[in-house]
Design a protein around this motif. Structure first.
Motif, PDB file in Angstrom:
ATOM      1  N   GLY A  81       0.390   6.283   7.465  1.00  0.00           N
ATOM      2  CA  GLY A  81       1.386   5.881   6.467  1.00  0.00           C
ATOM      3  C   GLY A  81       2.796   6.211   6.921  1.00  0.00           C
ATOM      4  N   SER A 118       5.054   4.034   8.129  1.00  0.00           N
ATOM      5  CA  SER A 118       5.986   2.894   8.124  1.00  0.00           C
ATOM      6  C   SER A 118       7.107   3.085   7.102  1.00  0.00           C
ATOM      7  CB  SER A 118       5.230   1.604   7.812  1.00  0.00           C
ATOM      8  OG  SER A 118       4.470   1.737   6.635  1.00  0.00           O
ATOM      9  N   ILE A 156       7.728   9.224   3.002  1.00  0.00           N
ATOM     10  CA  ILE A 156       7.517  10.594   3.480  1.00  0.00           C
ATOM     11  C   ILE A 156       6.934  10.586   4.896  1.00  0.00           C
ATOM     12  CG2 ILE A 156       6.257  12.757   3.029  1.00  0.00           C
ATOM     13  CD1 ILE A 156       6.300  11.934  -0.015  1.00  0.00           C
ATOM     14  N   ARG A 206      -0.048  -0.417   7.664  1.00  0.00           N
ATOM     15  CA  ARG A 206      -0.318  -1.854   7.758  1.00  0.00           C
ATOM     16  C   ARG A 206       0.879  -2.626   8.319  1.00  0.00           C
ATOM     17  NH1 ARG A 206      -1.807  -2.359   1.606  1.00  0.00           N
ATOM     18  NH2 ARG A 206       0.027  -1.020   1.715  1.00  0.00           N
ATOM     19  N   SER A 207       2.106  -2.162   8.001  1.00  0.00           N
ATOM     20  CA  SER A 207       3.311  -2.943   8.360  1.00  0.00           C
ATOM     21  C   SER A 207       3.696  -2.757   9.823  1.00  0.00           C
ATOM     22  CB  SER A 207       4.484  -2.521   7.474  1.00  0.00           C
ATOM     23  OG  SER A 207       4.100  -2.472   6.142  1.00  0.00           O
ATOM     24  N   ASP A 257      -5.190  -1.335   8.330  1.00  0.00           N
ATOM     25  CA  ASP A 257      -5.361  -1.133   6.894  1.00  0.00           C
ATOM     26  C   ASP A 257      -6.336   0.029   6.759  1.00  0.00           C
ATOM     27  OD1 ASP A 257      -6.061  -1.053   4.257  1.00  0.00           O
ATOM     28  OD2 ASP A 257      -6.252  -3.216   4.013  1.00  0.00           O
ATOM     29  N   LEU A 258      -5.815   1.179   6.417  1.00  0.00           N
ATOM     30  CA  LEU A 258      -6.649   2.389   6.384  1.00  0.00           C
ATOM     31  C   LEU A 258      -7.510   2.477   5.129  1.00  0.00           C
ATOM     32  CD1 LEU A 258      -4.144   4.986   7.854  1.00  0.00           C
ATOM     33  CD2 LEU A 258      -6.165   4.050   8.975  1.00  0.00           C
ATOM     34  N   ASN A 261      -1.225  11.166   5.474  1.00  0.00           N
ATOM     35  CA  ASN A 261      -0.171  10.912   4.484  1.00  0.00           C
ATOM     36  C   ASN A 261      -0.355   9.603   3.712  1.00  0.00           C
ATOM     37  OD1 ASN A 261       2.801  10.882   3.449  1.00  0.00           O
ATOM     38  ND2 ASN A 261       2.645   9.042   4.716  1.00  0.00           N
ATOM     39  N   ALA A 277      -0.949  15.686  -0.572  1.00  0.00           N
ATOM     40  CA  ALA A 277      -1.551  15.519  -1.910  1.00  0.00           C
ATOM     41  C   ALA A 277      -0.426  15.192  -2.873  1.00  0.00           C
ATOM     42  CB  ALA A 277      -2.298  16.779  -2.305  1.00  0.00           C
ATOM     43  N   TYR A 322      -5.807   8.224  -9.592  1.00  0.00           N
ATOM     44  CA  TYR A 322      -4.841   8.756  -8.623  1.00  0.00           C
ATOM     45  C   TYR A 322      -4.796  10.286  -8.685  1.00  0.00           C
ATOM     46  CZ  TYR A 322      -0.525   9.890  -6.180  1.00  0.00           C
ATOM     47  OH  TYR A 322       0.389  10.451  -5.319  1.00  0.00           O
ATOM     48  N   LYS A 338      -5.869  13.145  -5.755  1.00  0.00           N
ATOM     49  CA  LYS A 338      -4.989  14.195  -5.221  1.00  0.00           C
ATOM     50  C   LYS A 338      -5.563  15.593  -5.481  1.00  0.00           C
ATOM     51  CE  LYS A 338      -2.149  11.452  -3.240  1.00  0.00           C
ATOM     52  NZ  LYS A 338      -2.076  11.377  -1.786  1.00  0.00           N
ATOM     53  N   GLY A 369       6.352  16.395  -5.686  1.00  0.00           N
ATOM     54  CA  GLY A 369       6.539  15.850  -7.026  1.00  0.00           C
ATOM     55  C   GLY A 369       7.153  14.472  -6.851  1.00  0.00           C
ATOM     56  N   THR A 372       9.141  11.524  -5.793  1.00  0.00           N
ATOM     57  CA  THR A 372       9.940  11.376  -4.570  1.00  0.00           C
ATOM     58  C   THR A 372      10.372   9.918  -4.479  1.00  0.00           C
ATOM     59  OG1 THR A 372       8.458  13.024  -3.570  1.00  0.00           O
ATOM     60  CG2 THR A 372       9.911  11.828  -2.071  1.00  0.00           C
ATOM     61  N   THR A 426      10.598   6.875  -2.993  1.00  0.00           N
ATOM     62  CA  THR A 426      10.033   6.069  -1.904  1.00  0.00           C
ATOM     63  C   THR A 426       9.514   4.767  -2.515  1.00  0.00           C
ATOM     64  OG1 THR A 426       7.802   6.907  -2.211  1.00  0.00           O
ATOM     65  CG2 THR A 426       9.203   8.163  -0.696  1.00  0.00           C
ATOM     66  N   PHE A 465       9.879   9.851 -13.334  1.00  0.00           N
ATOM     67  CA  PHE A 465      10.850   9.569 -12.275  1.00  0.00           C
ATOM     68  C   PHE A 465      12.279   9.648 -12.792  1.00  0.00           C
ATOM     69  CE2 PHE A 465       9.287   8.704  -8.069  1.00  0.00           C
ATOM     70  CZ  PHE A 465       7.920   8.699  -8.265  1.00  0.00           C
TER      71      PHE A 465
HETATM   72  N1  LIG Z   1       6.616   9.224  -3.849  1.00  0.00           N
HETATM   73  C1  LIG Z   1       6.088  10.077  -4.706  1.00  0.00           C
HETATM   74  O1  LIG Z   1       6.603  10.268  -5.827  1.00  0.00           O
HETATM   75  C2  LIG Z   1       4.892  10.888  -4.300  1.00  0.00           C
HETATM   76  C3  LIG Z   1       4.598  12.058  -5.048  1.00  0.00           C
HETATM   77  C4  LIG Z   1       3.500  12.814  -4.689  1.00  0.00           C
HETATM   78  C5  LIG Z   1       2.710  12.439  -3.623  1.00  0.00           C
HETATM   79  N2  LIG Z   1       3.006  11.314  -2.906  1.00  0.00           N
HETATM   80  C6  LIG Z   1       2.126  10.943  -1.800  1.00  0.00           C
HETATM   81  O2  LIG Z   1       2.873  10.871  -0.611  1.00  0.00           O
HETATM   82  C7  LIG Z   1       2.214  10.018   0.313  1.00  0.00           C
HETATM   83  C8  LIG Z   1       3.225   9.093   0.942  1.00  0.00           C
HETATM   84  O3  LIG Z   1       3.741   8.248  -0.067  1.00  0.00           O
HETATM   85  P1  LIG Z   1       5.275   7.814  -0.155  1.00  0.00           P
HETATM   86  O4  LIG Z   1       5.827   8.399  -1.378  1.00  0.00           O
HETATM   87  O5  LIG Z   1       5.965   8.055   1.120  1.00  0.00           O
HETATM   88  O6  LIG Z   1       5.087   6.256  -0.469  1.00  0.00           O
HETATM   89  P2  LIG Z   1       5.410   4.947   0.393  1.00  0.00           P
HETATM   90  O7  LIG Z   1       6.841   4.914   0.757  1.00  0.00           O
HETATM   91  O8  LIG Z   1       4.849   3.837  -0.410  1.00  0.00           O
HETATM   92  O9  LIG Z   1       4.563   5.157   1.709  1.00  0.00           O
HETATM   93  C9  LIG Z   1       3.167   5.035   1.727  1.00  0.00           C
HETATM   94  C10 LIG Z   1       2.704   4.867   3.142  1.00  0.00           C
HETATM   95  O10 LIG Z   1       1.287   4.682   3.129  1.00  0.00           O
HETATM   96  C11 LIG Z   1       0.980   3.487   3.819  1.00  0.00           C
HETATM   97  N3  LIG Z   1      -0.167   2.814   3.253  1.00  0.00           N
HETATM   98  C12 LIG Z   1      -0.370   2.417   1.972  1.00  0.00           C
HETATM   99  N4  LIG Z   1      -1.522   1.744   1.868  1.00  0.00           N
HETATM  100  C13 LIG Z   1      -2.066   1.714   3.113  1.00  0.00           C
HETATM  101  C14 LIG Z   1      -3.238   1.153   3.654  1.00  0.00           C
HETATM  102  N5  LIG Z   1      -4.115   0.473   2.897  1.00  0.00           N
HETATM  103  N6  LIG Z   1      -3.478   1.301   4.975  1.00  0.00           N
HETATM  104  C15 LIG Z   1      -2.600   1.966   5.762  1.00  0.00           C
HETATM  105  N7  LIG Z   1      -1.482   2.528   5.307  1.00  0.00           N
HETATM  106  C16 LIG Z   1      -1.203   2.395   3.991  1.00  0.00           C
HETATM  107  C17 LIG Z   1       2.241   2.608   3.680  1.00  0.00           C
HETATM  108  O11 LIG Z   1       2.334   1.688   4.755  1.00  0.00           O
HETATM  109  P3  LIG Z   1       2.028   0.131   4.691  1.00  0.00           P
HETATM  110  O12 LIG Z   1       2.438  -0.374   3.346  1.00  0.00           O
HETATM  111  O13 LIG Z   1       2.834  -0.407   5.826  1.00  0.00           O
HETATM  112  O14 LIG Z   1       0.561   0.022   4.952  1.00  0.00           O
HETATM  113  C18 LIG Z   1       3.335   3.650   3.794  1.00  0.00           C
HETATM  114  O15 LIG Z   1       3.635   3.919   5.127  1.00  0.00           O
HETATM  115  C19 LIG Z   1       1.110   9.318  -0.463  1.00  0.00           C
HETATM  116  O16 LIG Z   1      -0.130   9.918  -0.161  1.00  0.00           O
HETATM  117  C20 LIG Z   1       1.485   9.579  -1.919  1.00  0.00           C
HETATM  118  O17 LIG Z   1       0.354   9.592  -2.762  1.00  0.00           O
HETATM  119  C21 LIG Z   1       4.095  10.539  -3.230  1.00  0.00           C
END
Ligand SMILES: NC(=O)c1ccc[n+]([C@@H]2O[C@H](COP(=O)([O-])OP(=O)(O)OC[C@H]3O[C@@H](n4cnc5c(N)ncnc54)[C@H](OP(=O)(O)O)[C@@H]3O)[C@@H](O)[C@H]2O)c1
Length: 261
Positions: free
Chosen positions: A11, A13, A16, A36-37, A63-64, A90, A141, A155, A159, A186, A188, A190, A204
């Motif tokens: 993850g 692309s 985080i 994926r991207s 696609d993981l 991640n 997580a 979800y 976690k 918490g 974030t 993204t 949020f």
């Molecule tokens: N943002 C928050 O508020 C928050 C809070 C707590 C925990 N988290 C956790 O932090 C982690 C990272 O999330 P983020 O906030 O950085 O969100 P994000 O910007 O949406 O990034 C998610 C990443 O996961 C990849 N991904 C999603 N589905 C996938 C798939 N089927 N196969 C391969 N890769 C995949 C995406 O890449 P592609 O789309 O290119 O595949 C992207 O690189 C996640 O585990 C999320 O649950 C986020």
């Protein structure tokens, strides 16, 4: 490939994961980046190599959430004779919706990505780390892992799994010289906000951290072999408070905060 250590970051692309990729390469690692991207991974590779031209970066677009993705990924690494020193699990997503109305396949896809394939990838890569008597795992997580999450039931449960799994592995793998850290962010800022449908949610709107800050704290905690990293005072306080209030109250409050409008 040179003798520097290699970190595999899922993850990477966006968000985080992308920031973690920057931190690992900055601190001397070669990278394997996957998501994926393909185009976004390619852009990241170009940018990072401009700043760190002596490192190597391998892109494996996948696609993981596909059941055989971890095995394919590990086979691709074997073909390149690549040893992974650090695994960063991640990749993940969440969905705000009521469970009885949610698409079942989508919920199962989330479990496959957030849980099943995280477990598979970890299990497939650990033996080499044990053999080398060194290695590290950083699992992402969420503070959601500490509580039940009405309207995001699956979800939050995924976690909770990642949190419990990471804590257990932290103890199990210590004698083998392998560190295991769980980063529990918490809210974030993204792509997660849009993907999950939480952009307009109270949670949020109450304030979110940048991906850069979260990744920095996660990386620092990983280097120190902390078992759980809660980035920032607010996230630390929230998880502390949940210990002192009855669970029925906690889940009611979260239900209110995660109202579906
Ligand atoms: N943002 C928050 O508020 C928050 C809070 C707590 C925990 N988290 C956790 O932090 C982690 C990272 O999330 P983020 O906030 O950085 O969100 P994000 O910007 O949406 O990034 C998610 C990443 O996961 C990849 N991904 C999603 N589905 C996938 C798939 N089927 N196969 C391969 N890769 C995949 C995406 O890449 P592609 O789309 O290119 O595949 C992207 O690189 C996640 O585990 C999320 O649950 C986020």
């Amino acid at each position: 490939m040179n003798t520097q250590k290699t970190a595999l970051i899922t993850g990477s692309s966006y968000g985080i994961g992308k920031e973690l990729a920057y931190l690992f390469i900055k601190n001397g690692y070669n990278l394997v980046i996957t998501a994926r991207s393909h185009d976004k991974l390619q852009d990241l590779k170009v940018d990072l190599l401009k700043e760190f031209p002596d490192r190597s970066i391998l892109i494996i677009p996948r696609d993981l959430s596909l059941p055989d993705a971890p095995l394919h990924l590990v086979n691709a690494l074997k073909e390149k004779n690549l040893v992974i020193d650090v695994l960063v699990n991640n990749a993940g997503y969440g969905l705000l919706n009521s469970f009885h109305e949610a698409d079942l396949d989508q919920q199962l896809n989330m479990i496959q990505l957030n849980v099943n394939n995280l477990v598979s990838l970890t299990r497939l890569l650990i033996p080499q780390m044990i053999k080398n008597k060194t290695g590290g795992i950083l699992n992402v997580a969420s503070i959601a892992g500490f509580v039940p999450g009405p309207n995001m039931a699956v979800y939050y449960a995924t976690k909770a799994f990642v949190l419990s799994f990471s804590e257990a592995l932290h103890e199990e793998l210590k004698p083998f010289g392998i560190s295991v850290t769980c980063l529990a962010p918490g809210p974030t800022l993204t792509k997660f906000c849009e993907v999950s449908g939480m952009k307009e949610s109270v949670i949020f709107k109450m304030g979110a951290q940048s991906a850069q800050t979260v990744a920095r704290k996660g990386y620092k905690g990983f280097v120190r072999n902390k078992v759980i990293v809660l980035p920032g005072l607010k996230n630390k306080s929230i998880t502390l408070i949940t210990r002192f209030f009855p669970r029925y109250l906690i889940r009611k409050v979260i239900h209110r905060l995660q109202k579906i409008t």
